[in-house]
Design a protein around this motif. Structure first.
Motif, short mmCIF file in Angstrom:
data_model
loop_
_atom_site.label_atom_id
_atom_site.label_comp_id
_atom_site.label_asym_id
_atom_site.label_seq_id
_atom_site.Cartn_x
_atom_site.Cartn_y
_atom_site.Cartn_z
N PHE A 45 0.83 -1.21 0.00
CA PHE A 45 0.00 0.00 0.00
C PHE A 45 0.86 1.26 0.00
O PHE A 45 0.45 2.31 -0.46
CB PHE A 45 -0.89 0.05 1.25
N ASP A 46 2.07 1.16 0.57
CA ASP A 46 2.90 2.35 0.71
C ASP A 46 3.94 2.47 -0.39
O ASP A 46 4.76 3.38 -0.36
CB ASP A 46 3.59 2.35 2.08
N THR B 278 -9.70 4.72 10.58
CA THR B 278 -8.67 3.84 11.14
C THR B 278 -7.26 4.30 10.78
O THR B 278 -6.36 4.23 11.61
CB THR B 278 -8.85 2.40 10.60
N TYR B 279 -7.06 4.75 9.55
CA TYR B 279 -5.68 4.97 9.08
C TYR B 279 -5.28 6.42 8.88
O TYR B 279 -4.09 6.72 8.86
CB TYR B 279 -5.46 4.23 7.75
N VAL B 280 -6.23 7.31 8.63
CA VAL B 280 -5.82 8.69 8.33
C VAL B 280 -5.70 9.49 9.61
O VAL B 280 -6.66 9.61 10.37
CB VAL B 280 -6.82 9.36 7.36
N LYS B 281 -4.49 10.00 9.88
CA LYS B 281 -4.26 10.78 11.09
C LYS B 281 -3.52 12.04 10.69
O LYS B 281 -2.47 11.96 10.04
CB LYS B 281 -3.39 9.98 12.08
N GLY B 282 -4.06 13.20 11.10
CA GLY B 282 -3.38 14.45 10.80
C GLY B 282 -2.31 14.73 11.81
O GLY B 282 -2.18 13.99 12.79
N MET C 256 -9.53 11.14 -7.18
CA MET C 256 -9.23 11.48 -5.73
C MET C 256 -8.37 12.77 -5.56
O MET C 256 -7.35 12.88 -6.19
CB MET C 256 -8.56 10.28 -5.01
N ILE C 257 -8.79 13.77 -4.71
CA ILE C 257 -7.99 14.97 -4.33
C ILE C 257 -8.19 15.12 -2.82
O ILE C 257 -9.19 14.65 -2.32
CB ILE C 257 -8.59 16.30 -4.90
N VAL C 258 -7.30 15.76 -2.14
CA VAL C 258 -7.57 16.03 -0.74
C VAL C 258 -7.58 17.53 -0.52
O VAL C 258 -6.56 18.20 -0.68
CB VAL C 258 -6.51 15.38 0.15
N MET D 226 -1.54 6.55 3.45
CA MET D 226 -2.82 6.55 4.17
C MET D 226 -3.97 6.70 3.17
O MET D 226 -4.97 6.01 3.23
CB MET D 226 -2.90 7.73 5.14
N LEU D 227 -3.76 7.64 2.24
CA LEU D 227 -4.82 7.90 1.28
C LEU D 227 -5.01 6.72 0.33
O LEU D 227 -6.11 6.40 -0.08
CB LEU D 227 -4.53 9.17 0.49
N ASN D 228 -3.88 6.07 -0.01
CA ASN D 228 -4.00 4.92 -0.89
C ASN D 228 -4.82 3.82 -0.24
O ASN D 228 -5.54 3.09 -0.90
CB ASN D 228 -2.62 4.40 -1.28
N ARG D 229 -4.74 3.71 1.09
CA ARG D 229 -5.57 2.71 1.77
C ARG D 229 -7.05 3.05 1.63
O ARG D 229 -7.89 2.17 1.51
CB ARG D 229 -5.17 2.61 3.24
N VAL D 230 -7.33 4.34 1.68
CA VAL D 230 -8.73 4.74 1.51
C VAL D 230 -9.22 4.34 0.12
O VAL D 230 -10.31 3.80 -0.05
CB VAL D 230 -8.90 6.26 1.73
#
Ligand code: SF4
Lengths: 474, 180
Positions: A121-122, A418-422, A456-458, A429-433
């Protein structure tokens, strides 16, 4: 300060979607949404066309599973004109369908989702794709390409072309299978089975090493929905619908013509993709999942030996209860591919497969017909009403990916939490989403026949909605 | 010499043109050797490099504000822009929506469909693109090569891409224009 993350486009899925993640001040996720961002409107613009054009028009909803729409349209046509296809025609249609299951599932595992599993994933986004796979494992890549080709060649043999074939017509099919064509297909079965088994081994090894992720990655309860054989065996072509609850108890078993009594569609303002649910339970309690995981959960057995052995192992994952882990969609998909490859052999060895009795021309015209098929991604429903000249007056389509809309949205929300933490949100993290969506192998063109594409954009957005920062991955 | 960069995306199509591209099977490995595959829907880079790519390939027509942006970005960032498939070349099947209009199509899908919950409304969140008339790519931005077919045959796609990757001009004529 609240932040909003947008992932656009979501890649390695079919179609257009974007994800927005709303973050709280402490850097945790408040809520994540999956927006499906396309709408094409087939239901309306097919009004006024003739019912027998539909097996050619509707495949243009989706080039990944055109055969599903082709066959569902022909089946709706069978019912609308009262022309039940002769047995050989049904076998041939099913053979084409198996070709599609193999190519679609094979491509998804090895070429779309595979890079996450095989490269991680990373892994860097530049290499986390099929080209990266070629570098990492050229032999496997060639095998994967050949597996997809095997499926596509079956479709071409029957329907003249690999994408948007012309084969099924109301009442049957337009071409019989020749001996040498049948033999050529049979020749490829062993290699296909071997490649799928390699995929299964990869999946199992991966699962063993990543159990922790599997158990915290979007695991949740829903009902499960799909076609079934009379003895509760896995069915991809024809049968009644079986719906079970979250514990595995049967809620309903009904013929598809009655679908409006059992399912309804909910609309949310933030997505062009509708949300089907079980009517009697209401929205959102009545949500269910379809596709490989849903189908294996509703099935007690598989009628081919190798796939049935695999099913037993699969069933033991949750002690005989429905398997709830989103990441096991990949596992279920491979078991189905194995069934499809075995089924190709069964069909090709059937005494009727070379018969030329392939079209029933006696009509008993009713003007209304519902066609159904288990597309690679789940139950696909085409519902047509026509006037006495065969001109369509109403078309309703409920596509596979639609049934999973709630589940995908929920998976995105759950994985983000679960995975995204600021504050330092990483690409991994985003790839897991995105992987949460990818697990469902959505076909957003289908769902937005209605819909198309998935970006996908953030965007990080302040409490008043002003845009603070956008993270893009280009 | 650096390998030529190729990027692709899909807009208002069905993904079938990209699937036909994959149907060149083993030859896809050759293309991957000849060219540097950048952003595509099946890889993980999201947009063509800001510094530009040599060849941009677009499938599908333009039927909403989001696809309009994709087309404009591709035009800006690609030296050569290829419209792949009937939808991209003249609108294709999805352009049938122009006969009934966007409003009627939305009304049918989200309000009138028999399976909809009573009281359902057309989605209108600001996150969503706004639907427009369906147009061919050349109606919105300039296109260098139009490759027809629904989808174009894998042999044709291979020919076009390999010619462009080697800096030559593909000529679509005779057999290459025969599709069924
Ligand atoms: S041209 Fe045909 S195959 Fe290509 S995107 Fe359009 S409908 Fe699909």
């Amino acid at each position: 300060m609240t932040q909003k993350i947008t992932i656009e486009p979501v890649t390695r899925i079919e179609g257009h979607a974007k994800v927005t993640i709303r973050m709280k001040e402490d850097g945790t996720v408040e809520r994540a949404f999956m927006h499906v961002n396309e709408f094409r409107g087939f239901e309306k613009f097919c009004e006024g066309r003739l019912y027998f054009e539909m097996p050619q028009i509707t495949p243009r909803i989706c080039g990944i599973c055109p055969v599903s729409h082709h066959l569902a349209a022909a089946k709706a046509g069978d019912a609308l004109t009262g022309q039940t296809p002769p047995r050989p025609a049904s076998l041939l249609r099913e053979l084409m369908h198996m070709g599609q299951i193999i190519q679609s599932h094979g491509m998804h595992f090895f070429e779309l989702a595979g890079p996450d599993l095989l490269l991680g994933f990373d892994a860097a986004p530049e290499i986390r794709n099929v080209v990266g796979l070629i570098g990492a494992n050229p032999d496997l890549t060639v095998k994967a390409v050949m597996l997809r080709k095997f499926g596509q060649e079956i479709i071409k043999t029957l329907g003249g072309r690999k994408i948007h074939p012309t084969f099924a017509v109301p009442g049957g099919v337009n071409k019989a299978l020749k001996v040498e064509e049948r033999d050529a297909i049979l020749k490829g079965v062993d290699a296909a089975i071997e490649t799928i088994q390699i995929g299964l081994q990869i999946m199992k090894d991966w699962a063993e090493k990543n159990m922790e992720d599997i158990n915290k990655f979007a695991v949740f309860q829903t009902g499960y929905f799909g076609l079934i054989t009379p003895e509760n065996g896995l069915e991809l072509y024809e049968g009644k619908v079986r719906l079970i609850d979250r514990n595995g108890a049967e809620l309903e078993r009904f013929p598809i013509a009655d679908y409006l009594d059992y399912i309804a569609e909910h609309v949310e303002p933030w997505s062009y993709l509708k949300f089907p649910y079980y009517k009697k339970m209401g929205w959102p309690e009545g949500v269910y999942r379809v596709g490989p995981l849903g189908r294996l959960n509703i099935s007690d057995k598989i009628d081919t030996p190798l796939a049935n052995e695999e099913l037993k192992v699969f069933k033991s994952l949750n002690g005989g209860k429905p398997v709830e882990n989103t990441l096991y969609y990949h596992y279920a998909r491979l078991i189905e591919a194995l069934f499809a490859a075995e089924r190709v052999r069964v069909l090709c060895e059937d005494k009727d497969i070379l018969s030329t009795d392939i079209l029933n021309t006696r009509k008993n015209y009713t003007g209304h017909g519902v066609g159904v098929i288990e597309a690679p991604r789940g139950t696909l429903i085409h519902d047509y009403t026509a006037d006495e000249h065969g001109k369509l007056t109403r078309v309703n389509l409920i596509v596979s990916t639609g049934h999973n809309n709630w589940a995908m949205t929920n998976a995105v929300d759950s994985v983000a939490k679960t995975y995204v933490k600021g504050p330092d949100v990483t690409e991994g993290m985003l790839n897991r989403v995105e992987a949460a969506i990818r697990a469902y192998d959505p076909c957003l063109s289908c769902s937005t026949h209605a819909v198309g594409q998935m970006p996908m954009i953030v965007d990080l957005v302040g409490p008043d909605g002003e845009l603070i920062k956008t993270i893009r991955r280009d | 010499m650096a390998k030529p960069k190729i990027a692709s995306d899909w807009m208002c199509g069905c993904a079938g043109c990209h699937m036909s591209l994959l149907d060149m099977d083993e030859r896809i490995l050759k293309i991957a050797e000849m060219a540097d595959l950048r952003s595509t829907p099946i890889t993980d880079l999201k947009h063509p490099d800001e510094s530009g790519v040599d060849v941009g390939v677009l499938e599908g027509g333009i039927n909403n504000t989001a696809s309009e942006e994709v087309a404009k970005m591709f035009r800006k960032r690609s030296k050569i822009l290829v419209a792949l498939g009937d939808c991209a070349v003249f609108g294709g099947v999805p352009a049938m929506r122009n006969f009934c209009g966007v409003e009627a199509a939305l009304q049918q899908a989200y309000v009138d469909a028999p399976s909809n919950e009573p009281g359902s409304q057309i989605p209108n969140d600001p996150e969503l693109a706004t639907m427009t008339k369906t147009r061919a790519i050349h109606e919105v931005v300039q296109v260098d090569y139009n490759v027809p077919g629904c989808p174009p045959d894998p042999d044709v796609i291979f020919y076009v891409l390999s010619e462009l990757a080697q800096g030559r001009k593909p000529e679509l004529k005779d057999e290459l224009l025969h599709w069924h």
